[in-house]
Scaffold this motif. Structure first.
Motif, PDB file in Angstrom:
ATOM      1  N   ALA A 168       7.073  -3.059   3.223  1.00 25.40           N
ATOM      2  CA  ALA A 168       6.271  -4.255   3.492  1.00 25.40           C
ATOM      3  C   ALA A 168       5.045  -4.311   2.583  1.00 25.40           C
ATOM      4  N   ALA A 169       4.386  -3.161   2.410  1.00 26.44           N
ATOM      5  CA  ALA A 169       3.185  -3.122   1.565  1.00 26.44           C
ATOM      6  C   ALA A 169       3.536  -3.304   0.095  1.00 26.44           C
ATOM      7  N   ALA A 170       4.640  -2.706  -0.335  1.00 29.00           N
ATOM      8  CA  ALA A 170       5.066  -2.860  -1.727  1.00 29.00           C
ATOM      9  C   ALA A 170       5.438  -4.313  -2.008  1.00 29.00           C
ATOM     10  N   ARG A 171       6.086  -4.934  -1.048  1.00 28.18           N
ATOM     11  CA  ARG A 171       6.519  -6.323  -1.239  1.00 28.18           C
ATOM     12  C   ARG A 171       5.319  -7.274  -1.320  1.00 28.18           C
ATOM     13  N   SER A 172       4.307  -7.003  -0.510  1.00 30.57           N
ATOM     14  CA  SER A 172       3.126  -7.874  -0.498  1.00 30.57           C
ATOM     15  C   SER A 172       2.092  -7.480  -1.544  1.00 30.57           C
ATOM     16  N   GLY A 173       2.260  -6.273  -2.135  1.00 30.04           N
ATOM     17  CA  GLY A 173       1.303  -5.797  -3.128  1.00 30.04           C
ATOM     18  C   GLY A 173      -0.008  -5.349  -2.524  1.00 30.04           C
ATOM     19  N   LEU A 179      -0.634   5.045   3.020  1.00 27.28           N
ATOM     20  CA  LEU A 179       0.662   5.609   3.397  1.00 27.28           C
ATOM     21  C   LEU A 179       1.032   6.841   2.575  1.00 27.28           C
ATOM     22  N   LEU A 180       0.531   6.920   1.347  1.00 25.61           N
ATOM     23  CA  LEU A 180       0.967   7.951   0.412  1.00 25.61           C
ATOM     24  C   LEU A 180       0.167   9.237   0.547  1.00 25.61           C
ATOM     25  N   ARG A 188      -1.886   6.173  -8.630  1.00 29.38           N
ATOM     26  CA  ARG A 188      -0.947   5.688  -9.643  1.00 29.38           C
ATOM     27  C   ARG A 188       0.324   5.125  -9.017  1.00 29.38           C
ATOM     28  N   VAL A 189       0.845   5.807  -8.002  1.00 29.96           N
ATOM     29  CA  VAL A 189       2.053   5.320  -7.329  1.00 29.96           C
ATOM     30  C   VAL A 189       1.779   3.979  -6.657  1.00 29.96           C
ATOM     31  N   ALA A 190       0.619   3.887  -5.999  1.00 30.30           N
ATOM     32  CA  ALA A 190       0.262   2.636  -5.324  1.00 30.30           C
ATOM     33  C   ALA A 190       0.119   1.495  -6.336  1.00 30.30           C
ATOM     34  N   VAL A 233       8.747   8.769  -3.188  1.00 33.46           N
ATOM     35  CA  VAL A 233       9.398   7.465  -3.092  1.00 33.46           C
ATOM     36  C   VAL A 233      10.590   7.530  -4.043  1.00 33.46           C
ATOM     37  N   LEU A 234      11.778   7.281  -3.525  1.00 32.54           N
ATOM     38  CA  LEU A 234      13.001   7.428  -4.313  1.00 32.54           C
ATOM     39  C   LEU A 234      13.691   6.075  -4.446  1.00 32.54           C
TER      40      LEU A 234
END
Length: 288
Positions: free
Chosen positions: A182-187, A195-196, A222-224, A275-276
């Motif tokens: 959800a967070a990745a989709r919304s940026g 979360l990380l 960096r991942v975020a 994250v895979l």
């Protein structure tokens, strides 16, 4: 002759779940595991079965030795693999061949560590931990001494303990995965960072056939930022379906009805550690 072949088919069908379980854990590929099991079947057909005292031992030994050889070849191929290599996800809830017997050594986290062991170490660990073979049988299967097998299993256990944090429960992992998607989709950068884990890593397996980062992305920020950077393009027209692969929750991403990506996470009490992203089309057939 027909009756003898019928018996051979019946025996092989009974043992096949175990053979698939061994081969997949050794290779991390459902397609390659199927090819290996088919090779064992051809050998079983041609064998003098009247001299075989234990079909299970005979067939398990055959698939293990073939898998060790195949693993050595696969390791050489992966040295030239484009970008990070990840195991092929399989729906263990629907596939009786892989969900059978013990569930050990099926998670992506463990499979990735096993990939860094020698093929013989990997075989010893899998046969002992996932299929509970006694050490004397393992010694015969691997053509070594019982003491040597114990050492192989011990080294593998230590390596896995050293490289893996204690994972959260399946329900917690699914909750974290759902929140991450959800967070990745919304940026949402703030939520992604929350979360990380501090030393989180994101791996993307495109195999040169799909657009993906050719290097792991390391570190919480960096991942975020990486996932926020492409959220406006990547998620357009995407439908997300949550399912199960390798005993853990995964997000299957579809565009125009076709699965084009599978995302999952490994997580500990420190948050999402890995994250895979599986984006290689050739590795999506077992879940698509």
């Amino acid at each position: 002759m027909t009756e003898d072949l019928d018996d051979a088919v019946a025996v092989f069908h009974q043992v096949r779940p175990r053979l698939m379980g061994i081969a997949y854990r050794m290779l991390g590929s459902h397609a390659e595991a199927e090819d290996l099991v088919q090779e064992v079947w051809l050998r079983w057909q041609a064998a003098d079965r009247s001299t075989v005292q234990s079909p299970v031992a005979y067939l398990s030994t055959a698939v293990t030795r073939l898998a060790i050889n195949a693993s050595q070849s696969a390791r050489a191929r992966r040295e030239t693999y484009v970008g990070p290599w990840l195991p092929e996800p399989v729906d263990t809830s629907a596939d009786p061949y892989l969900g059978a017997e013990h569930g050990e050594a099926l998670s992506f986290a463990v499979l990735l560590v096993l990939e860094r062991l020698s093929p013989t170490e990997r075989a010893a660990y899998i046969l002992r931990e996932a299929f509970d073979y006694p050490y004397d049988e393992l010694a015969a299967m691997l053509q070594t001494s019982e003491a040597a097998v114990r050492q192989l299993v011990s080294r593998a256990r230590k390596r896995i303990r050293a490289e893996r944090r204690t994972e959260v429960s399946g329900d917690q992992q699914k909750t974290l995965l759902t929140a991450f998607v959800a967070a990745a989709r919304s940026g949402d950068l703030a939520v992604l960072e929350q979360l990380l884990a501090k030393d989180a890593i994101s791996y993307s397996d495109g195999g040169g056939a799909a657009r993906a980062s050719r290097f792991p992305v390391v570190g919480r920020l960096r991942v975020a930022k990486y996932h926020r950077a492409f959220h406006t393009r990547f998620w357009v027209g995407v439908d997300v379906e949550f399912g199960t692969a390798n005993g853990r929750a995964v997000a299957m991403l579809r565009r125009d009805g076709e699965v084009f990506a599978v995302c999952t996470v490994t997580a500990s009490t420190e948050g999402i550690d890995e994250v895979l992203w599986q984006l290689n089309p050739a590795k999506l057939t077992a879940v698509a």
